[in-house]
Design a protein around this motif. Sequence first.
Motif, PDB file in Angstrom:
ATOM      1  N   ASP A 281     -80.513  -4.598 -43.515  1.00 50.64           N
ATOM      2  CA  ASP A 281     -79.883  -5.971 -43.465  1.00 50.64           C
ATOM      3  C   ASP A 281     -78.607  -6.490 -44.686  1.00 50.64           C
ATOM      4  N   ALA A 282     -79.246  -5.648 -45.825  1.00 49.67           N
ATOM      5  CA  ALA A 282     -77.951  -5.712 -46.839  1.00 49.67           C
ATOM      6  C   ALA A 282     -76.884  -4.729 -46.829  1.00 49.67           C
ATOM      7  N   TYR A 283     -77.391  -3.446 -46.485  1.00 48.67           N
ATOM      8  CA  TYR A 283     -76.251  -2.414 -46.415  1.00 48.67           C
ATOM      9  C   TYR A 283     -74.982  -2.542 -45.313  1.00 48.67           C
ATOM     10  N   ARG A 284     -75.822  -2.583 -44.122  1.00 53.99           N
ATOM     11  CA  ARG A 284     -74.883  -2.553 -43.100  1.00 53.99           C
ATOM     12  C   ARG A 284     -73.878  -3.576 -42.907  1.00 53.99           C
ATOM     13  N   PRO A 285     -74.187  -4.972 -43.056  1.00 53.08           N
ATOM     14  CA  PRO A 285     -73.016  -5.980 -43.260  1.00 53.08           C
ATOM     15  C   PRO A 285     -71.953  -5.708 -44.315  1.00 53.08           C
ATOM     16  N   GLY A 286     -72.492  -5.377 -45.394  1.00 59.80           N
ATOM     17  CA  GLY A 286     -71.722  -5.289 -46.511  1.00 59.80           C
ATOM     18  C   GLY A 286     -70.704  -4.163 -46.318  1.00 59.80           C
ATOM     19  N   ARG A 287     -71.224  -2.741 -45.726  1.00 63.15           N
ATOM     20  CA  ARG A 287     -70.369  -1.786 -45.582  1.00 63.15           C
ATOM     21  C   ARG A 287     -69.406  -2.222 -44.380  1.00 63.15           C
ATOM     22  N   ALA A 288     -69.925  -2.650 -43.318  1.00 62.81           N
ATOM     23  CA  ALA A 288     -68.997  -3.114 -42.225  1.00 62.81           C
ATOM     24  C   ALA A 288     -67.774  -4.000 -42.809  1.00 62.81           C
ATOM     25  N   ASN A 289     -68.052  -5.017 -43.559  1.00 64.01           N
ATOM     26  CA  ASN A 289     -67.049  -5.883 -44.243  1.00 64.01           C
ATOM     27  C   ASN A 289     -66.083  -4.968 -45.048  1.00 64.01           C
ATOM     28  N   ILE A 290     -66.476  -4.096 -45.910  1.00 64.40           N
ATOM     29  CA  ILE A 290     -65.617  -3.310 -46.649  1.00 64.40           C
ATOM     30  C   ILE A 290     -64.885  -2.220 -45.888  1.00 64.40           C
ATOM     31  N   GLU A 291     -65.470  -1.592 -44.882  1.00 62.54           N
ATOM     32  CA  GLU A 291     -64.601  -0.924 -43.922  1.00 62.54           C
ATOM     33  C   GLU A 291     -63.538  -1.814 -43.088  1.00 62.54           C
ATOM     34  N   GLY A 292     -63.937  -2.959 -42.645  1.00 64.51           N
ATOM     35  CA  GLY A 292     -62.968  -3.761 -42.210  1.00 64.51           C
ATOM     36  C   GLY A 292     -61.976  -4.128 -42.814  1.00 64.51           C
ATOM     37  N   ALA A 293     -62.080  -4.512 -44.221  1.00 67.36           N
ATOM     38  CA  ALA A 293     -61.090  -4.803 -44.861  1.00 67.36           C
ATOM     39  C   ALA A 293     -60.236  -3.554 -45.477  1.00 67.36           C
ATOM     40  N   ASN A 294     -60.685  -2.316 -45.478  1.00 70.03           N
ATOM     41  CA  ASN A 294     -60.028  -1.130 -45.728  1.00 70.03           C
ATOM     42  C   ASN A 294     -58.878  -0.965 -44.376  1.00 70.03           C
ATOM     43  N   GLY A 295     -59.519  -1.017 -43.124  1.00 69.80           N
ATOM     44  CA  GLY A 295     -58.904  -1.061 -42.111  1.00 69.80           C
ATOM     45  C   GLY A 295     -57.629  -2.024 -42.104  1.00 69.80           C
ATOM     46  N   ARG A 296     -57.731  -3.095 -42.452  1.00 74.65           N
ATOM     47  CA  ARG A 296     -56.643  -4.195 -42.430  1.00 74.65           C
ATOM     48  C   ARG A 296     -55.619  -3.676 -43.548  1.00 74.65           C
ATOM     49  N   LEU A 297     -56.208  -3.308 -44.425  1.00 75.57           N
ATOM     50  CA  LEU A 297     -55.206  -2.856 -45.746  1.00 75.57           C
ATOM     51  C   LEU A 297     -54.154  -1.589 -45.651  1.00 75.57           C
ATOM     52  N   LYS A 298     -55.002  -0.791 -44.461  1.00 70.72           N
ATOM     53  CA  LYS A 298     -54.348   0.508 -44.344  1.00 70.72           C
ATOM     54  C   LYS A 298     -53.604   0.584 -42.771  1.00 70.72           C
ATOM     55  N   SER A 299     -53.626  -0.853 -42.459  1.00 70.68           N
ATOM     56  CA  SER A 299     -53.065  -0.942 -40.824  1.00 70.68           C
ATOM     57  C   SER A 299     -51.437  -0.657 -40.876  1.00 70.68           C
ATOM     58  N   HIS A 300     -50.924  -0.691 -39.934  1.00 65.16           N
ATOM     59  CA  HIS A 300     -49.547  -0.456 -39.861  1.00 65.16           C
ATOM     60  C   HIS A 300     -48.629  -1.760 -40.464  1.00 65.16           C
ATOM     61  N   GLY A 301     -49.510  -2.951 -40.331  1.00 68.10           N
ATOM     62  CA  GLY A 301     -48.806  -3.999 -40.855  1.00 68.10           C
ATOM     63  C   GLY A 301     -48.334  -4.129 -42.362  1.00 68.10           C
ATOM     64  N   ILE A 302     -49.301  -3.737 -43.227  1.00 66.05           N
ATOM     65  CA  ILE A 302     -48.957  -3.642 -44.522  1.00 66.05           C
ATOM     66  C   ILE A 302     -49.121  -2.253 -45.186  1.00 66.05           C
ATOM     67  N   ASN A 303     -50.231  -1.399 -44.687  1.00 70.22           N
ATOM     68  CA  ASN A 303     -50.274  -0.123 -45.193  1.00 70.22           C
ATOM     69  C   ASN A 303     -50.257   0.162 -46.553  1.00 70.22           C
ATOM     70  N   ILE A 304     -51.080  -0.048 -47.512  1.00 69.04           N
ATOM     71  CA  ILE A 304     -51.120   0.183 -48.943  1.00 69.04           C
ATOM     72  C   ILE A 304     -51.057   1.675 -49.292  1.00 69.04           C
ATOM     73  N   ALA A 305     -51.355   2.534 -48.302  1.00 68.69           N
ATOM     74  CA  ALA A 305     -51.382   3.873 -48.506  1.00 68.69           C
ATOM     75  C   ALA A 305     -49.823   4.382 -48.498  1.00 68.69           C
ATOM     76  N   ASP A 306     -48.866   3.818 -47.667  1.00 68.86           N
ATOM     77  CA  ASP A 306     -47.686   4.190 -47.533  1.00 68.86           C
ATOM     78  C   ASP A 306     -46.824   4.091 -48.854  1.00 68.86           C
ATOM     79  N   PRO A 307     -46.351   5.155 -49.326  1.00 69.22           N
ATOM     80  CA  PRO A 307     -45.684   5.146 -50.677  1.00 69.22           C
ATOM     81  C   PRO A 307     -44.089   4.389 -50.345  1.00 69.22           C
ATOM     82  N   SER A 308     -43.596   4.431 -49.389  1.00 71.37           N
ATOM     83  CA  SER A 308     -42.434   3.688 -48.973  1.00 71.37           C
ATOM     84  C   SER A 308     -42.329   2.140 -49.309  1.00 71.37           C
ATOM     85  N   LYS A 309     -43.841   1.532 -49.107  1.00 72.71           N
ATOM     86  CA  LYS A 309     -43.893   0.157 -49.333  1.00 72.71           C
ATOM     87  C   LYS A 309     -44.299  -0.220 -50.919  1.00 72.71           C
ATOM     88  N   ARG A 310     -44.163   0.835 -51.813  1.00 75.04           N
ATOM     89  CA  ARG A 310     -44.323   0.503 -53.192  1.00 75.04           C
ATOM     90  C   ARG A 310     -43.312   1.393 -53.876  1.00 75.04           C
TER      91      ARG A 310
END
Length: 416
Positions: free
Chosen positions: A315-344
């Motif tokens: 109950d503590a681990y699954r929601p937390g990890r799902a939230n983290i992975e969801g946020a990571n997916g948003r941050l690395k999506s094509h919209g902003i993609n913090i992993a793309d060096p051309s954005k920085r």
Amino acid sequence: MNERDVLLNELAQGLRPMSQGIEWFDSLGQEEQPEVLLFLRHHCVQARAVAEDAPESIRRAGLRPTHTPAVPAPPARARPRPGQPRQADRPERNPRPDRPDPVRLPHRDLASDRAYTDQVSTHFAQPARRLGYQLVLDYKRENRGVQGTHEGALLVDGSLACPAMPTALAQATIALSDKAVRGIDDDPLLREQIAAREPYYLRLKESADERGAIRLQCPASGPSPAVACPRFSQVHQIPAPRPPVVDLTDRRATAAHTAAKPTVPIPQAERLRPLPKKELPRICQKPTITVRPGDLGKRDKFRQDRHYLHPRWQDAYRPGRANIEGANGRLKSHGINIADPSKRLAHGRVAQTILLALMVCSANLQMLFTWGQTAGTTANGDPADVITEPSETAPGPLAANGLSPPQPPTMVHTST
């Protein structure tokens, strides 16, 4: 007034010893204990307690002034937790591990991936506990099962347990694949083994003090032991209790009976010829031990505050990890993609860190804005937690390059 109300009132008036009340409460089922606590909460509200009553209440309860209070669980549908980066670095390379976190976050469970679990405890586990967090960890395949010992107790998947825990239970997760961990709901045998571990874990006697040290006690000790241990009875010379009359139709009385609790498997040779006390594990010589930060050495990084794969852990681990992975997916999506060096497009670690923080902040604003449009309020409908209507300057959708579109100029009228 039913039997429960009479018992609680007699305990409050001192007509019954508190040890009898604790034993009665421990004998209740998992569904009945929360009902009793809720009933006591109503009594506390009706008593109209004030802040000046706290010291006397702590003294009567026998608690330490530094005892950690209970923290209410978050609502089922709360505000999304946006990404909060601290530094642009890997978890094993912290340039300032002794620096306290300047951001005061809610102190609850802290779930992380296995990259953090494998770090030296002085770099992650100990600083996190000093900040008030309870660790909820996962392990690599080769690190599951019996991980070490301390004062004779076994370190089983991050929790200290009785040294005589059955081998089948202690090794239930050895070489367990990640797929099996994720699919525990479909494995009834593994679920039974995880549940059967519970009585053998050492129980918390005292919460962490100002140094971070905790006190744990043998599961066979106390007024309501979780197991029946012939070794404990022999070492501490506990006489055999008088057999009570048990009503088999009473679920509480039946569960509290010694025969309903598991018996610690002691070798037959030790039953016939008990070992000298000095040859027994330390936890068997004295019923309590102290665990300080770093006492487990290199294995201290594995210690966590919830029992691995238990429903409370999930109950503590699954929601937390799902939230983290969801946020990571948003941050690395094509919209902003913090992993793309051309954005920085900047040189230097400082410039890259600032740009990364701004990109994450922009993504956080977009997540909060989107959630506010779809949810509006939390599930409990608390007026204090209502999301207000977004202003005209609320962040709009991100452009193709990951940046927010420019805002139209504001017209200002001046009088002449």
